[in-house]
Design an enzyme around this catalytic site. Structure first.
Site, mmCIF file in Angstrom:
data_model
loop_
_atom_site.group_PDB
_atom_site.id
_atom_site.type_symbol
_atom_site.label_atom_id
_atom_site.label_comp_id
_atom_site.label_asym_id
_atom_site.label_seq_id
_atom_site.Cartn_x
_atom_site.Cartn_y
_atom_site.Cartn_z
ATOM 1 N N ASP A 224 0.826 -1.210 0.000
ATOM 2 C CA ASP A 224 0.000 0.000 0.000
ATOM 3 C C ASP A 224 0.859 1.258 0.000
ATOM 4 O O ASP A 224 0.514 2.253 -0.633
ATOM 5 C CB ASP A 224 -0.929 0.004 1.212
ATOM 6 C CG ASP A 224 -0.172 -0.190 2.522
ATOM 7 O OD1 ASP A 224 0.183 0.811 3.148
ATOM 8 O OD2 ASP A 224 0.070 -1.349 2.897
ATOM 9 N N ASP A 225 1.993 1.218 0.710
ATOM 10 C CA ASP A 225 2.856 2.397 0.750
ATOM 11 C C ASP A 225 3.473 2.674 -0.624
ATOM 12 O O ASP A 225 3.574 3.825 -1.046
ATOM 13 C CB ASP A 225 3.936 2.253 1.823
ATOM 14 C CG ASP A 225 4.683 0.921 1.758
ATOM 15 O OD1 ASP A 225 4.354 0.081 0.891
ATOM 16 O OD2 ASP A 225 5.583 0.712 2.585
ATOM 17 N N PHE A 226 3.873 1.615 -1.311
ATOM 18 C CA PHE A 226 4.388 1.779 -2.673
ATOM 19 C C PHE A 226 3.342 2.466 -3.549
ATOM 20 O O PHE A 226 3.652 3.408 -4.288
ATOM 21 C CB PHE A 226 4.749 0.413 -3.258
ATOM 22 C CG PHE A 226 5.173 0.452 -4.707
ATOM 23 C CD1 PHE A 226 6.505 0.619 -5.051
ATOM 24 C CD2 PHE A 226 4.234 0.332 -5.726
ATOM 25 C CE1 PHE A 226 6.901 0.671 -6.382
ATOM 26 C CE2 PHE A 226 4.619 0.381 -7.057
ATOM 27 C CZ PHE A 226 5.958 0.544 -7.390
ATOM 28 N N MET A 400 4.684 -3.338 4.207
ATOM 29 C CA MET A 400 5.831 -3.048 3.358
ATOM 30 C C MET A 400 6.363 -1.661 3.642
ATOM 31 O O MET A 400 5.618 -0.755 3.805
ATOM 32 C CB MET A 400 5.390 -3.119 1.909
ATOM 33 C CG MET A 400 5.124 -4.524 1.464
ATOM 34 S SD MET A 400 6.587 -5.393 1.016
ATOM 35 C CE MET A 400 7.124 -4.463 -0.371
#
Length: 400
Positions: A224-226, A400
């Site tokens: 999700d951060d990517f 992540m």
């Protein structure tokens, strides 16, 4: 074969040299602090369970030397022990605008994202800052990370992180982050710029978040951060790497658990950046030089090659980890870098050929788009992934 290994050793040396250059460039670059620029910020904190030293991690966000900010904590389970910690912190910092949202509403397979979506309606301000629950910061954090947003073309600001580790498993992870993973990030940042973000810190305007489809657009993704960096970049916004480095508090972890976590991350990276993942083969100089020695039967050339490659690898690891990131684990356990490199090559191979991950006791499969799907035996037919993952429990700081 010997010629191929020689080429791989040479490519690794070139990579190490460029990573050193990128780290020095990162050290020399800093965002000027404009004391007049301090827009109000809403901090979203998705929580699930007690991370290592959770209370001190969360308190650090309440101690910001910043005029106007709000913190919204989001929890799924009303019985979660982290709620007691949040309530204690609220009493300890009565002057800080703190909200607690408890909701089990699920919008996708990634429960951290569901927590964020549940917290967002409580956000009072247009600038949103997302940070994992295992992150610790200093009082000047907000003032520094918000500075790039003076430029309207910048859509996302993110931060590197250095890890505080307990146990051998966590120590190896910390060395991995500081001397390997962030070396690649700095190379990317220096060469082409970054189009991704890290859960350590993501600063994003509400308008940008809405433009990419809100949290619903990333609700089924593992990374999700990517995606919170990638989607704004695709929409034409710039993603900036802040000069601020946060602290990531790793709990005591066994080597086995750390390897499982690293394998999950590797498979997620392979999905997000497949060509970049394949290109990592050109950076494994430790492995290539060792194989070169074996295939040349311990020749003088082989040992000279290994010595040069390993020295360059150690120099790169020290400059990136110990100097650029000021990572205490790297400084103390610098000698473990070659061991990590050998383990990481095995993890890279596992990530290359697999699509299955283990996440909090659940066996899941990654689709080619990077989305999470239960394995066939855990599958329950549904219109939405929200009804497929009722049993999935995610600690927010471990994404992540």
């Amino acid at each position: 074969m010997i010629g191929l290994l020689g080429c791989l050793c040479l490519s690794a040396i070139m990579y190490y040299c460029y990573a050193i250059y990128a780290a020095i460039a990162f050290l020399r670059h800093s965002h000027a602090i404009n004391p007049e620029f301090h827009p109000p910020i809403t901090i979203l904190k998705p929580l699930c369970g007690l991370d290592s030293d959770a209370e001190n991690n969360l308190i650090s966000f309440c101690q910001q030397d910043y005029p106007h900010f709000q913190i919204v904590f989001a929890v799924r389970d009303r019985q979660d022990p982290i709620i007691e910690v949040v309530e204690k912190i609220s009493q300890q910092f009565p002057d800080v605008d703190i909200d607690l949202v408890v909701s089990d509403r699920i919008i996708g397979a990634n429960l951290k994202v569901s927590n964020l979506a549940n917290a967002l309606p409580q956000a009072k301000y247009d600038i949103i800052l997302i940070a994992d629950s295992d992150i610790r910061v200093t009082p000047d954090y907000l003032q520094r990370v918000v500075q790039p947003l003076q430029d309207q073309s910048i859509g996302v600001v993110t931060c590197l992180y250095r890890s505080l580790a307990q146990g051998w498993g966590a120590t190896l992870e910390a060395i991995s982050t500081a001397t390997d993973f962030h070396a690649g990030v700095l190379v990317s940042h220096q060469s082409t710029g970054i189009e991704f973000a890290f859960g350590s810190t993501i600063v994003i305007r509400k308008s940008v978040l809405e433009e990419i489809g809100g949290f619903a657009a990333i609700a089924d993704y593992l990374a999700d951060d990517f995606q919170l960096g990638h989607l704004p970049a695709k929409a034409g916004y710039e993603v900036v790497l802040s000069d601020y480095v946060v602290e990531h508090v790793l709990g005591n972890s066994s080597v086995t658990n750390s390897l499982h976590r690293q394998t999950r991350w590797a498979r997620g990276i392979k999905i997000c950046r497949p060509w970049g993942y394949l290109g990592l083969i050109f950076t494994y100089g430790t492995v290539s030089s060792l194989l070169f020695v074996l295939l040349t039967q311990g020749s003088t050339l082989g040992w000279i090659n290994l010595t040069i490659v390993w020295i360059m690898r150690l120099v790169m690891g020290w400059i990136v980890g110990a100097i650029a990131l000021n990572d205490v684990v790297t400084k103390k356990y610098f000698w473990l870098i070659p061991l990590w490199d050998l383990l990481h090559f095995v993890i890279w191979c596992a990530g290359l050929f697999g699509t299955t991950i283990e996440w909090r006791g659940q066996q899941l499969r990654l689709t080619k788009e990077g989305k999470l799907m239960p394995l066939e035996q855990d599958f329950v037919s549904s219109q939405r992934c929200t009804e497929l993952v009722e049993g999935l429990s995610v600690v927010s700081g471990e994404e992540m």
